[in-house]
Design an enzyme around this catalytic site. Structure first.
Site, PDB file in Angstrom:
ATOM      1  N   GLU A  65       0.789  -1.232   0.000  1.00 35.92           N
ATOM      2  CA  GLU A  65       0.000   0.000   0.000  1.00 35.92           C
ATOM      3  C   GLU A  65       0.822   1.283   0.000  1.00 35.92           C
ATOM      4  OE1 GLU A  65      -3.033   0.103   2.967  1.00 35.92           O
ATOM      5  OE2 GLU A  65      -3.895  -1.816   2.400  1.00 35.92           O
ATOM      6  N   GLU A 107      -5.440  -8.406   0.941  1.00 33.77           N
ATOM      7  CA  GLU A 107      -6.101  -8.066   2.199  1.00 33.77           C
ATOM      8  C   GLU A 107      -7.557  -7.777   1.918  1.00 33.77           C
ATOM      9  OE1 GLU A 107      -4.472  -4.849   4.568  1.00 33.77           O
ATOM     10  OE2 GLU A 107      -2.432  -5.556   4.197  1.00 33.77           O
TER      11      GLU A 107
HETATM   12  C1  FCB Z   1      -4.441  -1.847   5.573  1.00 34.40           C
HETATM   13  C2  FCB Z   1      -3.071  -2.230   6.054  1.00 34.40           C
HETATM   14  C3  FCB Z   1      -3.057  -3.271   7.116  1.00 34.40           C
HETATM   15  C4  FCB Z   1      -4.208  -3.144   8.080  1.00 34.40           C
HETATM   16  C5  FCB Z   1      -5.522  -2.956   7.352  1.00 34.40           C
HETATM   17  C6  FCB Z   1      -6.723  -2.837   8.248  1.00 34.40           C
HETATM   18  O1  FCB Z   1      -4.401  -0.545   5.086  1.00 34.40           O
HETATM   19  O2  FCB Z   1      -2.274  -2.684   4.999  1.00 34.40           O
HETATM   20  O3  FCB Z   1      -1.811  -3.233   7.741  1.00 34.40           O
HETATM   21  O4  FCB Z   1      -3.957  -2.170   9.022  1.00 34.40           O
HETATM   22  O5  FCB Z   1      -5.439  -1.840   6.523  1.00 34.40           O
END
Ligand code: FCB
Length: 457
Positions: free
Chosen positions: A171, A359
């Site tokens: 990210e 994620e």
């Molecule tokens: C993302 C991050 C991760 C976590 C989630 C909820 O932005 O990559 O580390 O904190 O959000």
């Protein structure tokens, strides 16, 4: 409802089901075995930055509970684990000596995964920049990109033979805009010029990292994890539609453009070209080397309207209200279709390689009652987003895997420990782990993989 067996049938047999974490959020042991501080240690030790002045000193104590946590991962039936490597354990001062003990820890981690038949998906940078590098400007300095390249080379030389995939960055939107423009994450800058420098040097570091990975291990699957934003205009009006297009360029295009097309978006360059750091000959080629895969982190859509204020800075947008007020405990809107819209739009705009959802997950803070955690909303959230993922596969998009965020509750950055995303509950007093209802459900689903109906080669 949400029968894991029915859902499992919608995925090819070699679809990867995993869980994800990041070093600073779980490891603790920040002063052990030669680790030195990162910008997140400094940031979280300053009042007013992180909720409750929580820090990463202990976190989930994962560093000291590695074997137990590997067993926990295995008990969730997943075939892959996405984790990050802490640069401040490997090259504690950013440049300078390599810390063998730091490498040893990840050696044990990777070997422990292999011994359990679990694939290792490593992320090289999940925001814990060695603090010493901040003295030279951190990500706003070009030399940080070269320091990163050396770090990447060091890690891959040691672990590359046993990794299944590696991501250069997690990210960059967060480590660039959220950290240098919006001031929410370390180092807490609120400065467009700093952010523009961090942007280009992060992109450059990604490219230099890919080059290092290729040089060390040409066969290792190299990728990048992006939290692309699913951007929705606040109305059908022309001004709001144009605002959404600008927001797309600003939030997505400045990463996807350089990496997948070798160029920054035109609209962005016309707004900020003169304030960007020098883009040296060869930079864009370095940044746009082909990747084997990319990762999408998706949680919530972004809704924007045109900002009518005079002199509003590009992308000149203001937040627009959600369509339905369904929110997680962290306040993020839950809107499942945005995931599908996003994948379709990105594949239309860019020539993208295979995709993993690296994620996805939800924040609900319910605790343990009678030894159990009933987190049905998280289960529903994950099931629904997997449903969209299955739709995308049916439409022909190359979705190869899904990693639930997160394996366990952990240090949620500026929100500290109060916001919980885990499939496993962590009691921070006792470090007791309790698998939540969602975790049991996910184990049933993931346990069905790999299965017999593999995609034809
Ligand atoms: C993302 C991050 C991760 C976590 C989630 C909820 O932005 O990559 O580390 O904190 O959000």
């Amino acid at each position: 409802m949400n029968d894991p067996k029915i859902l499992a049938d919608r995925f090819p047999g070699d679809f990867v089901f995993g869980v994800a974490t990041a070093a600073f959020q779980i490891e603790g042991a920040t002063k052990m075995d030669g680790r030195k501080p990162s910008i997140w240690d400094a940031f979280s030790n300053m009042p007013g930055r992180v909720y409750g002045r929580h820090n990463g000193d202990v976190a989930c104590d994962h560093y000291n509970r590695l074997e137990e946590d590997l067993d926990l991962i295995q008990s969730l039936g997943v075939s892959a684990y996405r984790f990050s490597i802490a640069w401040p354990r490997i090259i504690p001062e950013g440049t300078g000596p390599v810390n063998e003990k730091g490498l040893d820890f990840y050696d044990r981690l990777v070997d422990g995964l292999k011994a359990r038949g679990i694939k290792a998906f490593a992320t090289l940078y999940h925001w814990d920049l060695p603090l010493m590098l901040a003295g030279d400007g951190g990500w706003t300095a070009r030399q940080t990109a070269y320091a990163y390249q050396r770090y990447a080379k060091t890690v891959i030389a040691r672990l590359g033979d046993r990794l299944d995939a590696v991501a250069t960055f997690n990210e960059p939107w967060c480590s660039v805009w959220l950290s240098h423009l919006y001031g929410i994450h370390a180092p807490g800058e609120r400065n467009m010029d700093a952010a523009l420098h961090a942007l280009h040097f992060t992109n450059l570091a990604h490219g230099l990292g890919v080059a290092a990975i290729r040089a060390e291990r040409p066969q290792l699957a190299a990728g990048l994890v992006l939290n692309a934003h699913s951007i929705h205009a606040g109305s059908d009006g022309e001004a709001d539609q144009a605002a959404a297009a600008r927001a797309f360029d600003f939030h997505n295009g400045v990463f996807f453009g350089p990496v997948f097309k070798g160029e920054y978006p035109e609209s962005f360059l016309s707004a900020f070209g003169t304030r960007m750091p020098a883009i040296e000959p060869g930079d864009m080629e370095t940044i746009s080397q082909p990747l084997d895969w990319w990762g999408l982190n998706y949680y919530t859509p972004m809704r924007v309207s045109h900002d009518p204020a005079e002199g509003a800075e590009f992308p000149a947008t203001v937040p627009a209200p959600p369509v339905a007020d369904i929110r997680m405990d962290i306040g993020w809107e839950v809107f499942t279709p945005a995931l599908g819209d996003l994948i379709r739009k990105l594949n239309a705009d860019y020539a993208l390689p295979a995709c993993y959802i690296t994620e996805n997950g939800a924040c609900y803070n319910m605790g343990v009652e009678n030894g159990a955690v009933d987190d049905q909303p998280r289960l529903d959230y994950i099931a629904e987003h997997l449903g969209v993922t299955a739709d995308l596969i049916r439409e022909g998009y190359p979705m190869r895997g899904y990693f639930a965020w997160s394996l366990m509750d952990n240090f949620e950055w500026a929100e500290g420990y109060r916001m919980r995303f885990g499939l496993v509950h962590v009691d921070y007093e006792t470090q007791l782990r309790t698998i939540k209802k969602s975790g049991r459900w996910y184990a049933e689903l993931a346990g069905a993989f790999p299965k017999g109906n593999h995609r034809a080669a």
